[in-house]
Scaffold this motif. Structure first.
Motif, PDB file in Angstrom:
ATOM      1  N   ILE A   1       1.225  -1.363   0.095  1.00 39.95           N
ATOM      2  CA  ILE A   1       0.207   0.012  -0.185  1.00 39.95           C
ATOM      3  C   ILE A   1       1.006   1.085   0.112  1.00 39.95           C
ATOM      4  N   ALA A   2       2.084   1.172   0.854  1.00 40.92           N
ATOM      5  CA  ALA A   2       2.621   2.359   0.708  1.00 40.92           C
ATOM      6  C   ALA A   2       3.205   2.524  -0.264  1.00 40.92           C
ATOM      7  N   ARG A   3       3.780   1.640  -1.037  1.00 43.09           N
ATOM      8  CA  ARG A   3       4.725   1.876  -2.250  1.00 43.09           C
ATOM      9  C   ARG A   3       3.244   2.562  -3.982  1.00 43.09           C
ATOM     10  N   GLY A   4       2.699   2.063  -2.712  1.00 42.77           N
ATOM     11  CA  GLY A   4       1.164   2.719  -4.475  1.00 42.77           C
ATOM     12  C   GLY A   4       0.987   3.736  -4.649  1.00 42.77           C
ATOM     13  N   LEU A   5       1.133   4.369  -3.125  1.00 43.37           N
ATOM     14  CA  LEU A   5       0.769   5.784  -2.323  1.00 43.37           C
ATOM     15  C   LEU A   5       1.902   6.127  -3.034  1.00 43.37           C
ATOM     16  N   THR A   6       3.382   6.487  -2.366  1.00 44.20           N
ATOM     17  CA  THR A   6       4.375   6.601  -2.505  1.00 44.20           C
ATOM     18  C   THR A   6       4.599   7.131  -4.240  1.00 44.20           C
ATOM     19  N   ASN A   7       3.967   6.363  -5.171  1.00 42.84           N
ATOM     20  CA  ASN A   7       4.226   6.220  -6.032  1.00 42.84           C
ATOM     21  C   ASN A   7       3.205   7.717  -7.187  1.00 42.84           C
ATOM     22  N   VAL A   8       2.498   7.954  -6.557  1.00 47.81           N
ATOM     23  CA  VAL A   8       1.416   8.393  -6.678  1.00 47.81           C
ATOM     24  C   VAL A   8       2.201   9.828  -6.305  1.00 47.81           C
ATOM     25  N   ASP A   9       3.169  10.294  -5.625  1.00 52.14           N
ATOM     26  CA  ASP A   9       4.250  11.353  -4.712  1.00 52.14           C
ATOM     27  C   ASP A   9       5.113  11.110  -5.619  1.00 52.14           C
ATOM     28  N   ARG A  10       5.909  10.543  -5.775  1.00 52.51           N
ATOM     29  CA  ARG A  10       6.978  10.345  -6.446  1.00 52.51           C
ATOM     30  C   ARG A  10       6.572  11.213  -8.144  1.00 52.51           C
ATOM     31  N   ALA A  11       5.835  10.546  -8.678  1.00 58.84           N
ATOM     32  CA  ALA A  11       4.910  11.287 -10.054  1.00 58.84           C
ATOM     33  C   ALA A  11       4.440  12.708  -9.697  1.00 58.84           C
ATOM     34  N   LEU A  12       3.616  13.397  -8.436  1.00 58.33           N
ATOM     35  CA  LEU A  12       3.493  14.730  -8.532  1.00 58.33           C
ATOM     36  C   LEU A  12       4.911  15.688  -7.807  1.00 58.33           C
ATOM     37  N   VAL A  13       5.543  14.911  -7.908  1.00 58.25           N
ATOM     38  CA  VAL A  13       6.947  15.555  -7.520  1.00 58.25           C
ATOM     39  C   VAL A  13       7.444  15.682  -8.633  1.00 58.25           C
ATOM     40  N   ARG A  14       7.887  15.207  -9.588  1.00 59.79           N
ATOM     41  CA  ARG A  14       8.917  15.398 -10.705  1.00 59.79           C
ATOM     42  C   ARG A  14       7.617  15.873 -11.791  1.00 59.79           C
ATOM     43  N   GLY A  15       6.385  15.178 -11.648  1.00 63.82           N
ATOM     44  CA  GLY A  15       5.799  16.719 -12.238  1.00 63.82           C
ATOM     45  C   GLY A  15       5.625  18.057 -12.448  1.00 63.82           C
ATOM     46  N   LEU A  16       5.901  18.795 -11.291  1.00 69.14           N
ATOM     47  CA  LEU A  16       5.513  19.559 -10.695  1.00 69.14           C
ATOM     48  C   LEU A  16       6.286  20.034  -9.983  1.00 69.14           C
ATOM     49  N   LEU A  17       7.923  20.073  -9.493  1.00 69.44           N
ATOM     50  CA  LEU A  17       8.399  20.321  -8.720  1.00 69.44           C
ATOM     51  C   LEU A  17       9.938  20.342  -9.557  1.00 69.44           C
ATOM     52  N   SER A  18       9.769  19.474 -10.427  1.00 68.27           N
ATOM     53  CA  SER A  18      11.283  19.523 -11.221  1.00 68.27           C
ATOM     54  C   SER A  18      11.640  20.996 -12.231  1.00 68.27           C
ATOM     55  N   PRO A  19      12.541  20.984 -12.719  1.00 66.75           N
ATOM     56  CA  PRO A  19      13.285  21.983 -13.537  1.00 66.75           C
ATOM     57  C   PRO A  19      11.770  22.166 -15.197  1.00 66.75           C
ATOM     58  N   SER A  20      11.636  23.135 -14.756  1.00 68.04           N
ATOM     59  CA  SER A  20      10.578  23.865 -15.877  1.00 68.04           C
ATOM     60  C   SER A  20      10.465  23.029 -16.573  1.00 68.04           C
ATOM     61  N   ASP A  21      11.812  22.990 -17.665  1.00 63.30           N
ATOM     62  CA  ASP A  21      11.088  22.387 -18.670  1.00 63.30           C
ATOM     63  C   ASP A  21      13.133  21.856 -19.403  1.00 63.30           C
ATOM     64  N   GLU A  22      13.478  21.715 -20.811  1.00 66.09           N
ATOM     65  CA  GLU A  22      14.475  21.226 -21.487  1.00 66.09           C
ATOM     66  C   GLU A  22      15.930  23.032 -21.519  1.00 66.09           C
ATOM     67  N   LEU A  23      14.776  23.484 -21.452  1.00 65.98           N
ATOM     68  CA  LEU A  23      15.723  24.578 -21.731  1.00 65.98           C
ATOM     69  C   LEU A  23      16.563  25.410 -20.592  1.00 65.98           C
ATOM     70  N   GLU A  24      15.599  25.094 -18.621  1.00 64.01           N
ATOM     71  CA  GLU A  24      15.924  25.299 -17.758  1.00 64.01           C
ATOM     72  C   GLU A  24      16.606  24.118 -17.513  1.00 64.01           C
ATOM     73  N   ARG A  25      17.201  22.550 -17.496  1.00 67.66           N
ATOM     74  CA  ARG A  25      17.863  22.603 -17.293  1.00 67.66           C
ATOM     75  C   ARG A  25      19.398  22.202 -17.894  1.00 67.66           C
ATOM     76  N   ARG A  26      19.140  22.872 -18.747  1.00 64.39           N
ATOM     77  CA  ARG A  26      20.700  23.194 -19.921  1.00 64.39           C
ATOM     78  C   ARG A  26      20.995  24.289 -18.802  1.00 64.39           C
TER      79      ARG A  26
END
Length: 410
Positions: A162-187
């Motif tokens: 259960i914890a793995r399933g719930l934290t996978n949603v957290d991982r997706a949210l963090v990657r989707g909303l808190l990662s750098p804006s786009d390839e230009l930002e990472r560059r």
């Protein structure tokens, strides 16, 4: 044969690669499982703090936009949201193993005027995505806290799944909303890191040149001046001794000139400028202590900066062959593959070279990484050693007056 060791610069590091994947969930309560449970239980207080902050800042800032302090308050609120996003990335990194690159800071120092700076803060995509993240997290935090707490008391045998399933949603949210804006930002972040490497390398080269001048040619020229001064004093009293001193001074002049030539060759050899990479590498190979076969297949000369980096890379690698490899022969191959300049140095020595074996290989990897290059070492114990380097191909700029720089002769 051992696996190649590569350094591809910051461009090879991205969020969400295979290193971020947690071990498979299982019935046992191991350390990754407890970290995930802790993350889910902490979700509620953290999401509550973020939700209250976002609602307060947005409501107050929006209500006061008709006044002078409204927009500045909203701008500073978005800057504070950036800090909350940084804390969430650290929490995800510590408890979920999610490695997310930090977004580049706003270029406040290059922006003139308070109005322009406020506008830059107001349109910050990182701040707005963090606001969205904190706004939608409260119901999710309540859900994960409740489910985890109940499962810990009632469904504890299957809680790891259960914890793995719930934290996978957290991982997706963090990657989707808190990662750098786009390839230009990472560059941008990569270029900032590479700029530091280039500055450090240039400073080290300047210190080396200064040290070589001070300890070599400068010291010889000082001795030469002193010797000529003594010879001048003895010219009338003891002509024979003065002649011997002048002869010694002449020898010192030759040595000083040779040291200056070697130093100039180390900065940028004349043969590289006049005849190109093929001739320059052949000159380097002739000074190696083992026989070296040089093969260069280039349709044209690359840009001067790329040509210089390629020359010094091969030069340092052949120095390593001379000093450390114990090889009986070596080869250097240079060719162009699409938009890349390829270098390969092979020797039949004892092997065992690696990027962690010393600062030389690591320094070459950093120097190539700073220009979007690639550096790969394949050196199993017992040899042979194969070092492959890639550089981006850039066409050579025409010489002043419109004439193209002549191609180096084979």
């Amino acid at each position: 044969m051992s696996a190649p060791i590569s350094s591809a610069g910051p461009a090879a590091r991205g969020a969400g690669d295979d290193r971020d994947r947690p071990p498979p969930a299982r019935f046992a309560y191991d350390l990754p499982t407890w970290k995930e449970i802790t993350h889910l239980l902490v979700n509620l207080p953290v999401s509550l703090i973020g939700f209250v902050y976002v609602v307060s800042v947005l409501s107050v800032g929006a209500a006061l936009t008709v006044t002078v302090v409204g927009l500045p308050l909203l701008a500073f609120g978005l800057a504070g949201a950036r800090l909350l996003g940084r804390l969430e990335r650290k929490r995800a990194r510590a408890l979920l193993g999610v490695r997310i690159d930090e977004p580049s800071p706003l270029p406040m120092g290059r922006t003139k005027g308070w109005l322009n700076r406020f506008w830059l803060m107001l349109k910050d995509p990182v701040g707005w995505r963090t606001v969205l993240y904190d706004f939608i997290r409260l119901p999710w935090g309540v859900l994960t806290f409740s489910v985890t707490l109940v499962s810990l008391l009632v469904l504890w045998p299957v809680l790891p799944f259960i914890a793995r399933g719930l934290t996978n949603v957290d991982r997706a949210l963090v990657r989707g909303l808190l990662s750098p804006s786009d390839e230009l930002e990472r560059r941008i972040a990569e270029l900032e890191s590479d700029r530091g490497v280039v500055v450090d390398t240039a400073a080290a080269d300047l210190r080396r040149i200064e040290r070589d001048l001070h300890d070599g040619a400068q010291a010889r020229l000082v001795n030469l001046a002193m010797g000529l001064g003594l010879a001048k004093e003895k010219l009338l009293e003891d002509p024979d001794t003065a002649a011997e001193m002048v002869a010694e001074a002449h020898g010192e002049v030759k040595l000083a000139l040779q040291e200056l030539r070697d130093l100039a060759r180390g900065i940028h050899p004349a043969v590289l400028t006049d005849r190109g990479l093929d001739a320059a590498l052949s000159s380097v190979a002739s000074r190696c202590t083992v026989p070296v076969k040089v093969t260069a297949d280039l349709p044209a000369r690359p840009a001067e900066a790329i040509e210089g980096i390629a020359y010094f890379t091969v030069s340092e690698l052949l120095q390593n062959v001379s000093k450390h490899s114990g090889a009986r022969s070596a080869s250097v191959d240079v060719w162009r593959a699409d938009d890349r300049l390829m270098l390969q140095v092979v020797d039949d020595g004892r092997g065992g070279a690696s990027l962690d074996g010393g600062t030389g290989m690591r320094g070459l990897a950093e120097r190539l990484g700073a220009v979007d290059g690639l550096f790969v070492v394949d050196s199993p114990p017992g040899g042979p050693t194969t070092v492959t380097a890639e550089l981006p191909w850039r066409d050579r700029t025409p010489a002043p007056g419109g004439a193209a720089v002549p191609h180096g002769r084979r």
